[in-house]
Design a protein around this motif. Structure first.
Motif, PDB file in Angstrom:
ATOM      1  N   TYR A 125      -4.709 -67.421   1.747  1.00  0.00           N
ATOM      2  CA  TYR A 125      -3.101 -67.458   2.347  1.00  0.00           C
ATOM      3  C   TYR A 125      -3.608 -66.547   3.689  1.00  0.00           C
ATOM      4  O   TYR A 125      -4.534 -65.741   3.561  1.00  0.00           O
ATOM      5  CB  TYR A 125      -2.368 -66.556   1.423  1.00  0.00           C
ATOM      6  N   ARG A 126      -2.769 -66.762   4.711  1.00  0.00           N
ATOM      7  CA  ARG A 126      -2.758 -65.787   5.850  1.00  0.00           C
ATOM      8  C   ARG A 126      -1.844 -64.399   5.773  1.00  0.00           C
ATOM      9  O   ARG A 126      -0.664 -64.617   5.284  1.00  0.00           O
ATOM     10  CB  ARG A 126      -2.030 -66.563   6.855  1.00  0.00           C
ATOM     11  N   TYR A 160     -11.493 -57.507   3.113  1.00  0.00           N
ATOM     12  CA  TYR A 160     -12.295 -58.022   4.110  1.00  0.00           C
ATOM     13  C   TYR A 160     -13.088 -59.228   3.575  1.00  0.00           C
ATOM     14  O   TYR A 160     -13.212 -60.118   4.186  1.00  0.00           O
ATOM     15  CB  TYR A 160     -13.168 -57.126   4.951  1.00  0.00           C
ATOM     16  N   LYS A 163     -12.621 -64.434  -0.172  1.00  0.00           N
ATOM     17  CA  LYS A 163     -12.699 -65.656   0.142  1.00  0.00           C
ATOM     18  C   LYS A 163     -11.248 -66.129   0.431  1.00  0.00           C
ATOM     19  O   LYS A 163     -10.378 -66.273  -0.590  1.00  0.00           O
ATOM     20  CB  LYS A 163     -13.276 -66.510  -1.033  1.00  0.00           C
ATOM     21  N   ASP A 166      -7.045 -64.937   4.951  1.00  0.00           N
ATOM     22  CA  ASP A 166      -6.954 -64.678   6.462  1.00  0.00           C
ATOM     23  C   ASP A 166      -6.220 -63.632   6.801  1.00  0.00           C
ATOM     24  O   ASP A 166      -5.092 -63.765   6.935  1.00  0.00           O
ATOM     25  CB  ASP A 166      -6.551 -66.200   7.112  1.00  0.00           C
ATOM     26  N   VAL A 168      -4.952 -61.281   9.455  1.00  0.00           N
ATOM     27  CA  VAL A 168      -4.520 -61.020  10.916  1.00  0.00           C
ATOM     28  C   VAL A 168      -4.771 -59.859  11.374  1.00  0.00           C
ATOM     29  O   VAL A 168      -4.490 -58.753  10.655  1.00  0.00           O
ATOM     30  CB  VAL A 168      -3.028 -61.768  10.987  1.00  0.00           C
TER      31      VAL A 168
END
Length: 246
Positions: A125-126, A160, A163, A166, A168
Motif C-alpha cells: 500500500y501507499r 523502509y 516489500k 510505498d 511517501v
C-alpha cells in the motif's frame, strides 16, 4: 527478556487490536511478554490539564503493576514520555526512578534495545507516516526538520525495507495533527483545522493509509477522515509490522 506490556487506556478501550498487535510482534521478536491486568491510566490527561497533583494514585498503581520487568514497552510515545518525566513516589522514589529508565516506546525498543534495524515483510500500500510531537520532540524518535542536522527516524527505519510498501515523502513531515490530548476538547475548532491541514498533505500524495506510533493522533485523524467519507485509512505501525509475518 521479560517485558511488561504497557497499553494506554484509549487503546485498551477503543483500539484493542493495536495492543494485541504489539503483544504478538514482541513475541515474534523473541521477547517474553506479560500484560499486567491491574494497569490503568498513566495520569497523562490530568497532568496535561494542570492537575498533576492528582496523579499520585496513577503513579502508585503503575509502580505496583510494572515492578519486576526487564523493560516496559508501550505503543504510544506520549504515554511513555509522561511516565519518563512524571513518574514519582515519595515512599518508593528509587523504584520509580528505575521504572522511568525502563520504559520505552515500541519502535524505540525495537531499534535501540533489540538492535533490529529492519523487518522483512509485505504491505502493498501507499503509506504516509504521521510523526507525533511527543515521540519526535520528547523521545527523539526522529530528527526535527527545522534543525540543520543528519536525518534519522526510528519508525521509518523499520518500514523502509518492507516489500510493496510505498512510503511517501510528505511536504510537511513533522507538522502537528492538532490532537494534543485535552487540547482537542478545549480548542476544538483549532484542533480540527490542524487535523484537516495534516490530512490534506497525505491526500495530496495519494496515500492509502496514514500510519504512526501514537494511536491518539491517528484517532483524531481517523475521526476527520470518516466525517469526510474519505477512503484513506489509519493504521498503527505495530499493526503493519505484525502483519508482515502472517
Amino acid at each position: 527478556m521479560k517485558i511488561g506490556l504497557f497499553i494506554p487506556c484509549y487503546v485498551d478501550q477503543f483500539y484493542p487490536k493495536v495492543g494485541i498487535a504489539t503483544y504478538e510482534l514482541l513475541q515474534k521478536l523473541g521477547c517474553e511478554v506479560y500484560f499486567p491486568m491491574g494497569q490503568t491510566c498513566c495520569g497523562q490527561p490530568m497532568a496535561n490539564s494542570g492537575y498533576e497533583h492528582l496523579t499520585k494514585g496513577c503513579d502508585a498503581n503503575f509502580i505496583a503493576n510494572f515492578t519486576g520487568f526487564d523493560y516496559i514497552v508501550c505503543p504510544s510515545g506520549s504515554c511513555v514520555l509522561h511516565v519518563k518525566e512524571h513518574l514519582h513516589d515519595q515512599k518508593l522514589e528509587v523504584l520509580a526512578t528505575q521504572l522511568r529508565n525502563k520504559v520505552f516506546e515500541l519502535t524505540e525498543f525495537i531499534t535501540d534495545i533489540l538492535k533490529i534495524d529492519s523487518i522483512e515483510g509485505n504491505f502493498p500500500y501507499r503509506v504516509g507516516m504521521h510523526v507525533s510531537c511527543h515521540g519526535q520532540r520528547g523521545l527523539k524518535l526522529s530528527q526535527m526538520t527545522e534543525l540543520n542536522a543528519p536525518f534519522f527516524s526510528k519508525p521509518l527505519q523499520l518500514l523502509y525495507n518492507i516489500k510493496g510498501l510505498d512510503l511517501v515523502s510528505l511536504s510537511r513531515k513533522d507538522e502537528c495533527c492538532g490532537f494534543g490530548g485535552t487540547f482537542c476538547v478545549t480548542e476544538e475548532a483549532v484542533s480540527v483545522k490542524m487535523g484537516l491541514d495534516r490530512i490534506k498533505d497525505h491526500e495530496s500524495h495519494g496515500v492509502d493509509y496514514i500510519t504512526g506510533g501514537d494511536m491518539s493522533c491517528l484517532m483524531h485523524l481517523e475521526g476527520i477522515l470518516k466525517r469526510q467519507k474519505s477512503t484513506i485509512k489509519t493504521i498503527h505501525i505495530a499493526e503493519i509490522l505484525n502483519s508482515l509475518g502472517n
